[in-house]
Design a protein around this motif. Structure first.
Motif, short mmCIF file in Angstrom:
data_model
loop_
_atom_site.label_atom_id
_atom_site.label_comp_id
_atom_site.label_asym_id
_atom_site.label_seq_id
_atom_site.Cartn_x
_atom_site.Cartn_y
_atom_site.Cartn_z
N GLY A 155 0.70 -1.27 0.31
CA GLY A 155 0.11 -0.05 -0.12
C GLY A 155 1.28 1.10 0.36
N TRP A 156 1.60 1.19 1.09
CA TRP A 156 2.48 2.52 1.46
C TRP A 156 3.50 2.69 -0.36
N VAL A 157 3.76 1.35 -0.86
CA VAL A 157 4.45 1.06 -2.24
C VAL A 157 3.36 2.01 -3.70
N SER A 158 2.80 1.75 -3.30
CA SER A 158 1.87 2.45 -3.97
C SER A 158 1.37 3.40 -4.18
N ASP A 159 1.29 4.46 -2.47
CA ASP A 159 1.31 5.71 -2.66
C ASP A 159 2.25 6.46 -3.31
N LYS A 160 3.72 5.81 -3.94
CA LYS A 160 4.53 6.06 -4.00
C LYS A 160 4.79 5.95 -5.35
N ILE A 161 5.03 4.94 -6.24
CA ILE A 161 4.96 4.99 -7.13
C ILE A 161 3.65 4.42 -8.51
N GLY A 162 2.38 4.78 -7.88
CA GLY A 162 1.16 4.51 -8.70
C GLY A 162 0.86 2.81 -8.47
N ARG A 163 -1.01 2.45 -8.54
CA ARG A 163 -1.46 1.49 -7.99
C ARG A 163 -1.74 0.33 -8.94
N GLU A 164 -1.23 0.63 -10.49
CA GLU A 164 -1.05 -0.28 -11.79
C GLU A 164 -0.20 -0.51 -10.97
N GLN A 165 1.44 0.35 -11.21
CA GLN A 165 2.90 0.11 -11.46
C GLN A 165 2.61 -1.02 -10.71
N THR A 166 2.15 -0.84 -8.95
CA THR A 166 3.26 -1.58 -8.12
C THR A 166 2.17 -3.52 -8.30
N MET A 167 0.22 -3.03 -8.64
CA MET A 167 -0.25 -4.75 -8.99
C MET A 167 0.53 -5.27 -10.31
N PHE A 168 1.51 -4.28 -10.52
CA PHE A 168 2.22 -5.76 -12.19
C PHE A 168 3.43 -6.13 -10.95
N ILE A 169 4.02 -5.66 -10.25
CA ILE A 169 5.07 -5.63 -9.62
C ILE A 169 4.42 -7.31 -8.83
N ALA A 170 3.63 -6.97 -7.84
CA ALA A 170 2.70 -7.33 -7.26
C ALA A 170 2.57 -9.11 -7.85
N PHE A 171 1.40 -8.71 -8.37
CA PHE A 171 1.36 -9.65 -9.66
C PHE A 171 1.51 -10.54 -9.75
N ALA A 172 3.05 -10.05 -10.27
CA ALA A 172 4.51 -10.85 -11.31
C ALA A 172 5.14 -11.31 -10.85
N LEU A 173 5.13 -11.28 -9.37
CA LEU A 173 5.80 -11.85 -8.38
C LEU A 173 4.94 -13.14 -7.86
N GLU A 174 4.26 -13.16 -7.75
CA GLU A 174 3.35 -14.14 -7.41
C GLU A 174 3.16 -15.36 -8.44
N SER A 175 3.14 -14.65 -9.60
CA SER A 175 3.23 -15.66 -11.21
C SER A 175 4.20 -16.60 -10.53
N VAL A 176 5.39 -16.50 -10.04
CA VAL A 176 6.92 -16.65 -10.71
C VAL A 176 7.05 -17.75 -9.50
N GLY A 177 6.61 -16.79 -8.50
CA GLY A 177 6.32 -17.54 -7.08
C GLY A 177 5.53 -19.00 -6.29
N ILE A 178 4.38 -19.20 -7.33
CA ILE A 178 3.86 -19.85 -6.85
C ILE A 178 4.04 -21.30 -8.60
N LEU A 179 4.41 -20.75 -9.27
CA LEU A 179 5.18 -21.61 -10.38
C LEU A 179 6.48 -22.33 -9.50
N MET A 180 7.71 -21.64 -9.06
CA MET A 180 9.07 -21.88 -8.71
C MET A 180 8.23 -22.86 -7.34
N LEU A 181 7.44 -22.54 -6.59
CA LEU A 181 7.08 -22.91 -5.49
C LEU A 181 7.01 -24.75 -6.44
N TYR A 182 5.57 -25.02 -7.38
CA TYR A 182 5.63 -26.25 -8.13
C TYR A 182 6.80 -27.09 -8.42
#
Length: 441
Positions: free
Chosen positions: A306-333
């Motif tokens: 939430g703090w990061v999104s206040d600094k760099i923007g909502r969509e930019q933060t979503m892109f980073i977080a959701f991409a990290l989630e995608s990679v994390g799930i794949l690596m977990l498998y």
């Protein structure tokens, strides 16, 4: 723009004149609004056990009454659905009457739900108690998040994240004493005394909640675009950008839940569930370690992103977080069969998933304004309920394919799609929407 009819007490607008109430609220100090945020966080922590502490009661209830665990867990499903799907109505009441009366009633219902659980001798009573508790928890949750969005238009991501963190990590403070009371005095006593205690604290704190003024101050970040117009819920439902956000919320919530809700059976199939893991001198079984990290990171991620999104923007933060989630799930498998990597990678998955409860409410308020923020964020929050209904599909998919591979691939792909949507679909749509709002303000 006309001044909204607000009152200091947070109840009926007729109690004070429009000008007097607005001027008094507008002069609130910075300390005061941080106090309002703290009250909301504590209230959220007090209702966290209704969801996160439930698992402690399932086995004792089954042992006493002989009910199947599946039948008992129906109560949890009822709780989640009532806690989620009624938030738009509760949000409307907050926007109309202020936060105080909604949280007052919510505190009473939360306490009543657990008191009924303590005396429930049949499944129908258990289900009724779950519905009552769900309505109360939704009232408190929707109000506290909505109030945070209104008091902090300049720091919506951080404020919504800190408030949501109270719900995500609040049970960590009381999970041990609740477990101890269940073992020493029975689950009925734990339901009764903690139900009364938690409900009473929410009820008392509610009296200090007040309406937020119509702040002129907005975000200082050039990357955070905010509408100059307040959109009523009926207008929001007709807006395509709302449904894009709703679809993304469902995708990320369901994608993360598909991987995390099945963590125990996945750890069992990987044959590492009870393998001891030593990280920085702390030794725990792999699954226990992973679940402990969930509690911590699920709370920290909300204010952080939430703090990061206040600094760099909502969509930019979503892109980073959701991409990290995608990679994390794949690596977990691929690497989860290693006990240490299983713990570390589940931590990444949890950290990149919990932020949806700060990013989406703040994005919604930025897009549609503060006046109806509780109602509009409440409508978006129903995406959590929609996502929960999709989670059982992960078990069906795993059974149909004979492994967890398809579940992980689908969850990873859905998060990757949401990341791309944040940048290439939501971002231009929100820019166009906000530009139109500025023309008509």
């Amino acid at each position: 723009m006309t001044r909204p009819t607000t009152t200091i007490a947070g109840s009926s607008p007729a109690m004070y004149s429009q000008a007097a109430s607005y001027d008094a609220a507008a002069n609130r100090s910075q300390t005061y609004r941080w106090g309002q945020l703290l009250i909301g966080i504590v209230c959220m922590a007090m209702i966290a056990n209704l969801q996160y502490g439930w698992t402690l009661f399932v086995n004792p209830i089954a042992d006493k009454h002989g009910w199947s665990r599946a039948a008992i867990q129906v109560a949890f499903t009822i709780f989640v659905l009532t806690e989620t799907w009624l938030v738009p109505i509760e949000g409307y009441l907050v926007d109309r009457f202020g936060p105080r009366p909604v949280v007052l009633v919510g505190g009473v219902l939360c306490g009543l739900g657990w008191v009924l659980n303590s005396v429930a001798s049949s499944l129908p009573v258990l289900y009724i108690a779950a519905a009552i508790g769900g309505i109360g928890a939704g009232a408190v949750y929707g109000t506290c998040v909505g109030n945070a969005l209104k008091w902090f238009p300049d720091r919506r991501g951080l404020a919504a994240g800190m408030t949501a963190a109270g719900f995500g990590a609040g049970s960590a403070l009381t999970i041990v004493p609740i477990s101890a009371m269940i073992h020493s005095h029975g689950y009925e006593a734990a339901f009764l005394y903690f139900g009364i205690g938690q409900g009473l604290i929410v009820f008392l704190l509610a009296w200090a909640l007040t309406r937020a003024p119509n702040h002129a101050k907005a975000s200082n970040s050039r990357n955070v675009q905010q509408s100059r117009r307040d959109y009523a819920p009926s207008e929001v439902l007709r807006s395509p950008v709302f449904w894009v956000m709703y679809a993304m919320f469902v995708m990320v919530a369901a994608g993360g839940l598909m991987a995390t809700a099945q963590l125990a059976p996945i750890a069992k199939d990987f044959k590492i569930m009870d393998v001891p893991v030593n990280i920085m001198g702390l030794v725990l079984p792999a699954l226990t370690f992973a679940l402990a990290i969930d509690r911590v990171l699920n709370g920290l991620t909300r204010p952080f992103f939430g703090w990061v999104s206040d600094k760099i923007g909502r969509e930019q933060t979503m892109f980073i977080a959701f991409a990290l989630e995608s990679v994390g799930i794949l690596m977990l498998y691929h690497y989860g069969q290693n006990p240490i990597l299983f713990v570390v990678l589940t931590g990444i998955v949890f950290f990149a998933w919990g932020e949806i409860y700060s990013l989406f409410p703040s994005t919604c308020a930025d897009t549609f304004g503060s006046r109806y923020a509780a109602s509009n964020a409440g409508m978006l929050y129903t995406a959590k309920g929609t996502a929960a209904l999709l989670v059982p599909l992960s078990s069906v998919l795993a059974a149909a394919t004979g492994s967890w591979q398809a579940v992980f691939i689908v969850a990873s792909a859905v998060n990757a799609a949401a990341a791309l949507m944040a940048w290439f679909v939501l971002r231009p749509m929100r820019r166009k929407h906000i530009a139109q709002s500025q023309q008509h303000s």
